[in-house]
Enzyme design. Structure first.
Site, PDB file in Angstrom:
ATOM      1  CE  LYS A  17      -4.300   7.890  -5.113  1.00 51.79           C
ATOM      2  NZ  LYS A  17      -4.097   6.574  -5.736  1.00 51.79           N
ATOM      3  NE  ARG A  92      -6.102   3.656  -0.018  1.00 54.33           N
ATOM      4  CZ  ARG A  92      -4.866   4.054  -0.331  1.00 54.33           C
ATOM      5  NH1 ARG A  92      -4.441   5.245  -0.019  1.00 54.33           N
ATOM      6  NH2 ARG A  92      -4.058   3.257  -0.972  1.00 54.33           N
ATOM      7  NE  ARG A 131       3.572   2.375  -7.263  1.00 55.56           N
ATOM      8  CZ  ARG A 131       2.449   2.663  -6.602  1.00 55.56           C
ATOM      9  NH1 ARG A 131       1.810   3.788  -6.846  1.00 55.56           N
ATOM     10  NH2 ARG A 131       1.973   1.806  -5.724  1.00 55.56           N
ATOM     11  NE  ARG A 166       3.861   1.298  -2.729  1.00 59.28           N
ATOM     12  CZ  ARG A 166       2.739   2.004  -2.626  1.00 59.28           C
ATOM     13  NH1 ARG A 166       2.728   3.279  -2.994  1.00 59.28           N
ATOM     14  NH2 ARG A 166       1.633   1.454  -2.171  1.00 59.28           N
ATOM     15  NE  ARG A 177      -1.710  -1.343  -3.206  1.00 61.56           N
ATOM     16  CZ  ARG A 177      -0.678  -1.345  -4.066  1.00 61.56           C
ATOM     17  NH1 ARG A 177      -0.122  -2.481  -4.431  1.00 61.56           N
ATOM     18  NH2 ARG A 177      -0.219  -0.225  -4.519  1.00 61.56           N
TER      19      ARG A 177
END
Ligand code: AMP
Length: 223
Positions: A17, A92, A131, A166, A177
């Site tokens: 996203k 969310r 990532r 991250r 998550r």
């Protein structure tokens, strides 16, 4: 695209996203509101909001709805969003979706599309572990070492700051998550499907292909 357009990107963490939101918001000159990015900036700057959300974020847990809704409200109503917005990472929960609807109703506005980034959990873990994000909190461009690498190794294409991993991209937070996504965010698919504004795209395709699909959708919409 002359009129205002308001879009939501919905999907589990790591679905791409953020990567897509940066390019699409620039291309269509709409404001990109990433609640995750805004919270990370607040934590880094040690603002009162940052102090309130730090522990939730580090644990990979959702920040309470009231705090997120207020943050989004402030941004949507800013001048920056006068051509429309792209929400990335919000809503969310159903309660956040209702909060968003109330804000938009107040200003005589509505959502045009909710784009769902459809991807399996197995693909996500790999993506999150690969990532990298720009360490400059006012940039935070996202990369993926396999599917969307930077042009120069370890450096952001946009601002040349070093890329980092991250803190919440570890297996434990990833699993929290993803469970939250299944339990609290997935019900939003039905919520928006019933409103007739949900579009599902296969998010495990290369970034360029995903981008082209979104661009086609927005360009053919005759806003
Ligand atoms: P993200 O960058 O979207 O993965 O968000 C990073 C973290 O910020 C999440 O794990 C949550 O702690 C918090 N966060 C971001 N957006 C929301 C939201 N809409 N509701 C609750 N917490 C959020």
């Amino acid at each position: 695209m002359d009129e205002k357009v308001n879009i939501v990107f919905l999907g589990p963490p790591g679905a791409g996203k953020g990567t897509q939101a940066a390019g699409i918001s620039r291309r269509f000159a709409i404001c990109h509101i990433s609640t995750g990015n805004l919270f990370r900036q607040a934590v880094e700057a040690q603002t009162p909001l940052g102090r309130q959300v730090k522990a939730y974020m580090e644990a990979g847990a959702l920040v309470p709805d009231e705090l997120v809704i207020q943050l989004v409200k402030d941004h949507i109503q800013s001048k920056r969003c006068k051509r429309g917005f792209l929400l990335d990472g919000f809503p969310r929960t159903v309660s956040q979706a209702q909060g968003l609807e109330a804000i938009l109703r107040q200003q005589g506005d509505c959502l045009r599309w909710v784009i769902y980034f459809d991807i399996q959990e197995e693909d996500l873990v790999q993506r999150l572990l690969h990532r990298r994000v720009c360490s400059n909190v006012s940039c935070q461009q996202t990369y993926n070492l396999r599917t969307f690498p930077p042009q120069q190794e370890g450096k952001c294409d946009r601002c040349h700051s070093p890329l980092i991993r991250r803190k919440d991209d570890n297996r434990e937070s990833i699993s929290t998550r993803f469970r939250d996504f299944e339990k609290k965010t997935q019900p939003l698919l039905d919520y928006y499907r019933k409103k007739g504004i949900l579009v599902q795209i296969p998010a495990n395709r290369p970034a360029k292909e995903v981008e082209e699909r979104i661009v086609r959708l927005l360009e053919n919409d005759n806003f």
